[in-house]
Design a protein around this motif. Structure first.
Motif, mmCIF file in Angstrom:
data_model
loop_
_atom_site.group_PDB
_atom_site.id
_atom_site.type_symbol
_atom_site.label_atom_id
_atom_site.label_comp_id
_atom_site.label_asym_id
_atom_site.label_seq_id
_atom_site.Cartn_x
_atom_site.Cartn_y
_atom_site.Cartn_z
ATOM 1 N N SER A 6 0.834 -1.198 0.000
ATOM 2 C CA SER A 6 0.000 0.000 0.000
ATOM 3 C C SER A 6 0.865 1.243 0.000
ATOM 4 N N ASP A 7 0.311 2.320 -0.534
ATOM 5 C CA ASP A 7 0.901 3.651 -0.419
ATOM 6 C C ASP A 7 2.384 3.674 -0.794
ATOM 7 N N HIS A 18 3.656 5.695 -3.166
ATOM 8 C CA HIS A 18 3.978 7.119 -3.314
ATOM 9 C C HIS A 18 5.343 7.322 -3.961
ATOM 10 N N ASP A 39 -2.762 4.706 -3.623
ATOM 11 C CA ASP A 39 -1.784 5.787 -3.537
ATOM 12 C C ASP A 39 -0.446 5.402 -4.165
ATOM 13 N N HIS A 43 -9.212 2.247 -0.199
ATOM 14 C CA HIS A 43 -8.026 3.007 0.231
ATOM 15 C C HIS A 43 -8.280 3.710 1.563
ATOM 16 N N GLY A 51 -5.804 1.179 3.126
ATOM 17 C CA GLY A 51 -4.456 1.746 3.246
ATOM 18 C C GLY A 51 -4.585 3.138 3.821
ATOM 19 N N HIS A 74 -0.838 5.012 6.105
ATOM 20 C CA HIS A 74 0.569 4.595 6.055
ATOM 21 C C HIS A 74 0.949 3.759 7.276
ATOM 22 N N SER A 110 2.570 1.156 4.829
ATOM 23 C CA SER A 110 3.012 1.782 3.582
ATOM 24 C C SER A 110 4.463 1.447 3.262
ATOM 25 N N THR A 154 6.103 3.966 1.513
ATOM 26 C CA THR A 154 6.668 5.293 1.742
ATOM 27 C C THR A 154 6.932 5.516 3.225
ATOM 28 N N SER A 157 9.514 1.745 6.340
ATOM 29 C CA SER A 157 8.911 1.203 5.118
ATOM 30 C C SER A 157 8.528 -0.248 5.363
#
Length: 710
Positions: free
Chosen positions: A267-268, A270, A347, A502, A538, A541, A570, A572, A579
């Motif tokens: 997820s996420d 970015h 994302d 999301h 998600g 984060h 996440s 990111t 992470s």
């Protein structure tokens, strides 16, 4: 149960609406030819048979420090340099467009997007203006909050804006900017609300909203510093909503097969293709690790140079994205088999300021990331939901009920992602067509019988201006009607369902809107636990979880717990997080989660990896959900599911032993050194958030202020 081996480290070669209302010359980079970049490395069938596994991969994987240059055939710069992020030449497999270097050049950030259309509402006739004025007067007269107060002033001002938006929509953005500047609502009103940014969206919403009624009250509450009290949840009328009553008794549950699938949840991401190595990673505003942002206390000298693999106040550079995707199959033990399937809960795009975004920037991120998923994660389809950043303008998606050109103003995005998912071979044509027509949401029935339903949760996100039109209707977009009908079809067929979105529906209640999440909660109750086996989100984060109970959680107990919402960590690091990613063990017959394994990479260690290319980020096993909390659950066998009942028993154990909340709090930030401790009121609040699957329940039951560890 999956076991980890202990093999050695492996190394491989916005304030909002309330205001009322690429090329960088390629000559210097030596790009002499252009080719289509894609070609999947793996052979990927549409659907994979369940994978029988006995072990996980090694407990630790260290990605190589050298960028894997073979991933792309052409670059705008030298991909082997450590002074800058690689800039690959990307060709869109759907449009066949080659994205120019200026789109992602860290040294030439855009000031305005002047290429994409900025759609405004049609001019109203004099008759429409008259009728609207009359109806709004009636609304204002009947609203009990009016009087000599700021709320009344705010809604009256919105009425003025509405007349302008209807009569002269081309002046709407300018009006928003002038009001913003006069009342000092924002430090840079022209950047936020001009025609090249959110001005057109603001004008559309003010033109269509009932600004003298509930819509206006919500706008003044959410976007204008609480000038109006937050509206209460509108009582639901579910008469006729469900085609059939909930079965009583419930169908006999299917027996577990004993065979476990591996399902990846990421997820996420970015991805930040504008990430600038060495730029300020400790900036005081905006997205850090960008050439244009600095630390106000040291504007002429960088306080913390951006490491090439990322930092706590920055989105994911290419180097971090590729390191994570290299690590995942090895750590999960799926290098040869691939995953049964992957969930991506939204994302893809970085957290740019509105004036730096464009349609092409969103399309670029979508083309890059879905291509990388296909090539680096192995076999098994990826089921994806759109995130609030996967749109332009950011977080905006308009309901089809607006009609005319306004109804289809985001179809460019739905068509693109649907075409990408079709191109990658992840969805059948029926699901692709549904996604094109229904906000990029779809249902797919897998060959193993599991149905996956995705939602575009921008349609209940509080930052989406369009959600403030006709707020008395909890389903203006028709998204929840679509979900209900698909769940009924699954129940009739005896199929299990996973739901993907999301923006989470509950937790502390700070992200979505009250009315639609209230309806979503009732839908989950109606089809749990016999149809809905898991829900995934998600957005935050953070590593979180929510429990949905029967009868709107009037009785919160193990007996009334019906469904679980898993919020995935996440990739990111933004903001102040490590992470991470997760892999679920899932019974291939019941589709219930039997265990969840989470990995993380310590972002605090990334600066040590600069100025060398031998080593990259290390991703290490963080925890097993069953092992972390299961010791406290009596009578729960090793093959019993981590369902809503199990999670409620975990919360009861947390009430008796606050160290379990401390553990949960640590995992919430992926073991980041920057996560604050959870003590005092935080302990009870955290347990309450876990038990809150909608905004009304969270607001009614929980102490606010402890939802995030950022």
């Amino acid at each position: 149960m999956l076991l980890r081996t202990n093999s050695p480290t492996t190394t491989m070669g916005y304030p909002s609406l309330a205001l009322l209302v690429v090329a960088y010359t390629m000559v210097s980079h030596g790009v002499l030819s252009v080719v289509v970049v894609a070609a999947a490395v793996f052979s990927v069938p549409g659907f994979a048979e369940p994978v029988t596994v006995d072990v996980l991969g090694p407990s630790v994987f260290t990605a190589p420090g050298r960028f894997p240059t073979s991933v792309y055939r052409h670059y705008y710069n030298s991909p082997t340099a450590t002074s800058a992020q690689p800039q690959p030449v990307i060709s869109d497999p759907v449009s066949h467009k080659i994205y120019p270097f200026e789109l992602t050049n860290p040294a030439t950030l855009p000031k305005n997007n002047t290429q994409d259309p900025h759609i405004l509402p049609p001019r109203a006739s004099s008759g429409q203006l008259l009728e609207s004025a009359f109806q709004q007067v009636l609304s204002i007269a009947s609203n009990p909050t009016f009087g000599t107060n700021n709320c009344a002033r705010c809604q009256a001002a919105l009425q003025v804006g509405k007349f302008l938006a209807l009569a002269a929509p081309e002046e709407g953005p300018a009006f928003a900017v002038r009001v913003c500047e006069y009342f000092n609502f924002n430090s840079d009103c022209a950047t936020q609300f001009g025609i090249f940014q959110l001005g057109s969206v603001v004008t559309q919403v003010i033109a269509n909203a009932d600004v003298g009624g509930l819509d206006g009250q919500a706008i003044c509450s959410h976007f204008l510093s609480g000038l109006c009290p937050a509206p209460t949840t509108t009582p639901l009328n579910l008469t006729g909503w469900f085609a059939k009553p909930k079965p009583n008794p419930l169908p006999v549950p299917k027996k577990p097969s004993g065979r476990r699938m591996k399902v990846l949840h990421i997820s996420d991401m970015h991805i930040d293709p504008r990430y600038a190595n060495g730029a300020e990673a400790n900036c005081t505003s905006g997205l850090c690790c960008r050439e244009n942002n600095f630390n106000r206390q040291s504007p002429n000298e960088t306080v913390f140079p951006a490491p090439r693999f990322g930092a706590y106040l920055c989105d994911s550079p290419y180097s971090l994205i590729l390191s994570a995707l290299e690590a995942i199959p090895i750590l999960a033990g799926t290098e040869r088999t691939g995953f049964d399937f992957t969930l991506y809960t939204g994302d893809l795009v970085s957290h740019d300021s509105e004036n730096q975004l464009s349609r092409d920037y969103v399309l670029y991120a979508e083309a890059v990331m879905y291509d990388l998923f296909k090539r680096m994660l192995g076999t098994g389809p990826v089921y994806a939901a759109l995130g609030n950043h996967d749109s332009y303008n950011q977080a905006q998606d308009a309901p089809h009920s607006l009609g005319g050109v306004l109804a289809d103003q985001f179809s460019w995005n739905y068509n693109h992602v649907a075409s990408l998912w079709e191109h990658e071979g992840w969805l059948p044509l029926s699901a692709v067509e549904t996604a094109r027509a229904h906000y990029a949401a779809y249902m797919v029935r897998r060959q193993d019988g599991l149905r996956v339903i995705t939602l575009n949760t921008d349609l209940w996100y509080s930052a989406n201006y369009f959600n403030y039109i006709n707020m008395t209707n909890p389903d203006v977009s028709g998204m929840l009607r679509f979900l209900t009908d698909e769940l009924q079809a699954a129940e009739d067929a005896g199929d299990a369902v996973w739901i993907l979105g999301h923006v989470l529906s509950g937790w502390d209640g700070t992200n979505p809107l009250s009315n639609p999440t209230d309806l979503f909660y009732q839908i989950v109750d109606r089809f749990s636990p016999h149809v809905i086996k898991a829900i995934f989100f998600g957005h935050t984060h953070e590593d979180q979880v929510m429990i949905f109970y029967a009868n709107n959680a009037t009785v919160i107990s193990a007996q009334t717990a019906g469904a679980v919402g898993w919020i995935g960590p996440s990739v990111t690091p933004l903001t102040n997080l490590n992470s991470g990613f997760r892999v679920y063990e899932v019974d291939s017959e019941t589709f219930e989660i039997v265990d969840a394994h989470t990995w993380k990479s310590d972002v605090n260690s990334f600066p040590e990896l600069d100025k060398q290319i031998r080593f990259g980020p290390t991703f290490e096993y963080e925890y097993s959900t069953r092992e972390a909390y299961g010791a406290t659950i009596a009578g729960w066998g090793p093959n019993d599911p981590l369902n809503a009942t199990w999670w409620h028993l975990v919360t009861e154990a947390m009430e008796k032993d606050s160290s379990l909340v401390t553990k949960f709090n640590t995992f919430q930030g992926k073991s980041s050194i920057r996560s604050p401790p959870c003590t005092g009121d935080c302990v009870a609040a955290k347990i309450c958030y876990i038990r809150s699957g909608s905004v009304p329940i969270a607001k009614q039951n929980c102490i606010p202020g402890f939802g995030s560890v950022q």
